[in-house]
Design an enzyme around this catalytic site. Structure first.
Site, PDB file in Angstrom:
ATOM      1  NE  ARG A 265       3.244  -3.816 -20.310  1.00 36.17           N
ATOM      2  CZ  ARG A 265       4.249  -4.628 -20.633  1.00 36.17           C
ATOM      3  NH1 ARG A 265       5.012  -5.128 -19.692  1.00 36.17           N
ATOM      4  NH2 ARG A 265       4.498  -4.934 -21.892  1.00 36.17           N
TER       5      ARG A 265
ATOM      6  CB  ALA B  92       0.400   5.448 -15.077  1.00 38.07           C
ATOM      7  N   GLY B  93       2.403   5.888 -12.595  1.00 37.86           N
ATOM      8  CA  GLY B  93       2.993   6.811 -11.621  1.00 37.86           C
ATOM      9  C   GLY B  93       4.506   6.868 -11.769  1.00 37.86           C
TER      10      GLY B  93
ATOM     11  CG  ASP C 139      10.939  -4.430  -7.906  1.00 37.90           C
ATOM     12  OD1 ASP C 139       9.923  -4.582  -8.609  1.00 37.90           O
ATOM     13  OD2 ASP C 139      11.062  -4.943  -6.777  1.00 37.90           O
TER      14      ASP C 139
HETATM   15  P1  ITT Z   1       6.380  -2.253 -13.020  1.00 39.84           P
HETATM   16  O1  ITT Z   1       6.815  -3.613 -12.513  1.00 39.84           O
HETATM   17  O2  ITT Z   1       5.736  -2.285 -14.370  1.00 39.84           O
HETATM   18  O3  ITT Z   1       7.476  -1.230 -12.927  1.00 39.84           O
HETATM   19  P2  ITT Z   1       4.784  -2.235 -10.578  1.00 39.84           P
HETATM   20  O4  ITT Z   1       3.758  -1.285 -10.026  1.00 39.84           O
HETATM   21  O5  ITT Z   1       4.424  -3.699 -10.621  1.00 39.84           O
HETATM   22  O6  ITT Z   1       5.208  -1.708 -12.035  1.00 39.84           O
HETATM   23  P3  ITT Z   1       6.741  -2.686  -8.460  1.00 39.84           P
HETATM   24  O7  ITT Z   1       6.613  -4.161  -8.444  1.00 39.84           O
HETATM   25  O8  ITT Z   1       8.117  -2.072  -8.364  1.00 39.84           O
HETATM   26  O9  ITT Z   1       6.117  -2.027  -9.778  1.00 39.84           O
HETATM   27  O10 ITT Z   1       5.838  -2.119  -7.256  1.00 39.84           O
HETATM   28  C1  ITT Z   1       5.859  -0.773  -6.922  1.00 39.84           C
HETATM   29  C2  ITT Z   1       4.781  -0.495  -5.872  1.00 39.84           C
HETATM   30  O11 ITT Z   1       5.373   0.078  -4.717  1.00 39.84           O
HETATM   31  C3  ITT Z   1       3.803   0.545  -6.397  1.00 39.84           C
HETATM   32  O12 ITT Z   1       2.717  -0.064  -7.057  1.00 39.84           O
HETATM   33  C4  ITT Z   1       3.393   1.274  -5.122  1.00 39.84           C
HETATM   34  O13 ITT Z   1       2.389   0.530  -4.475  1.00 39.84           O
HETATM   35  C5  ITT Z   1       4.664   1.211  -4.290  1.00 39.84           C
HETATM   36  N1  ITT Z   1       5.507   2.409  -4.532  1.00 39.84           N
HETATM   37  C6  ITT Z   1       6.719   2.430  -5.149  1.00 39.84           C
HETATM   38  N2  ITT Z   1       7.187   3.682  -5.264  1.00 39.84           N
HETATM   39  C7  ITT Z   1       6.254   4.473  -4.717  1.00 39.84           C
HETATM   40  C8  ITT Z   1       6.146   5.864  -4.565  1.00 39.84           C
HETATM   41  O14 ITT Z   1       7.066   6.687  -5.034  1.00 39.84           O
HETATM   42  N3  ITT Z   1       5.068   6.348  -3.963  1.00 39.84           N
HETATM   43  C9  ITT Z   1       4.101   5.522  -3.515  1.00 39.84           C
HETATM   44  N4  ITT Z   1       4.109   4.198  -3.636  1.00 39.84           N
HETATM   45  C10 ITT Z   1       5.182   3.663  -4.227  1.00 39.84           C
END
Ligand code: ITT
Length: 196
Positions: free
Chosen positions: A8, A10-11, A67
């Site tokens: 969920r 968006a990035g 993740d």
């Molecule tokens: P979903 O579980 O729905 O996929 P989420 O945002 O909860 O969404 P995660 O638990 O995997 O997903 O947390 C990912 C976080 O890590 C994200 O919110 C960013 O803060 C950081 N992150 C991951 N990839 C990144 C990127 O490419 N650039 C910057 N920050 C990143």
């Protein structure tokens, strides 16, 4: 064959739709009955598998999940799997970034090594699954720079570069990022398992 994108964020959705451009991708909005998946794992791999399995079961279609997070050496790998909720407010990128910068305020610039990690998982409705990992090593800057991307992008400068990932174009980030690496490694596995 359709594949459900089990996220969920968006990035991530924007990046994954580019990286997985050859596949017929459907979003979670097509399955409103699938609720939040509790991320109870202690590793990226465990959480990616939890999300992919839950969505494959709930949708009856193959599902891919991501993740990911930022691991800071001087914080013993934190925020790690807690990256999205580091401030206590899940998905509040600005609050998470601000808290991390406050925690690093006394750390000298030479001790700011960090990396992004992404575990990319595929799960089938049959229960079969695969998971792979991608890493982007770099160092943190204390003054955020750039407006592209999401999350901690404004403070991570990849090794060999002098710009943050938020100062890179989307294609430039995809080519080196933890997510690009993980999902490019997962692609042939998806093709093999789905026979497409
Ligand atoms: P979903 O579980 O729905 O996929 P989420 O945002 O909860 O969404 P995660 O638990 O995997 O997903 O947390 C990912 C976080 O890590 C994200 O919110 C960013 O803060 C950081 N992150 C991951 N990839 C990144 C990127 O490419 N650039 C910057 N920050 C990143």
């Amino acid at each position: 064959m359709k594949i459900v994108l089990a996220t969920r964020n968006a990035g991530k959705i924007a990046e994954l739709r580019r990286i997985l451009a050859g596949f017929e991708i459907v979003g979670l909005e097509e399955f409103p009955e699938i609720g939040e998946v509790a991320e109870t794992g202690v590793t990226f791999e465990e959480n990616a598998l939890l999300k992919a399995h839950a969505v494959a079961q709930g949708s009856g279609l193959p599902a891919v999940a991501d993740d990911s997070g930022l691991c800071v050496d001087v914080l013993n790998g934190m925020p790690g799997v807690f990256s999205a909720r580091w401030s206590g407010r899940h998905g509040d990128d600005q609050a998470n970034l601000d808290l991390l910068l406050a925690q690093l305020s006394d750390v000298p610039a030479g001790r700011l090594a960090a990396h992004f990690t992404c575990s990319a998982a595929l799960a089938l409705p049959s229960g079969e699954s695969r998971v792979v990992e991608g890493v982007l090593p770099g160092r943190l800057v204390k003054t955020p720079r750039g407006t592209n991307g999401f999350g901690y992008d404004p403070i991570l400068v990849p090794d060999g570069y002098d710009r943050t990932t938020a100062e890179m174009s989307p294609d430039e980030k995809d080519a080196i990022s933890h997510r690009g690496r993980a999902f490019r490694a997962l692609t042939p596995i998806v093709r093999e398992l789905l026979g497409s």
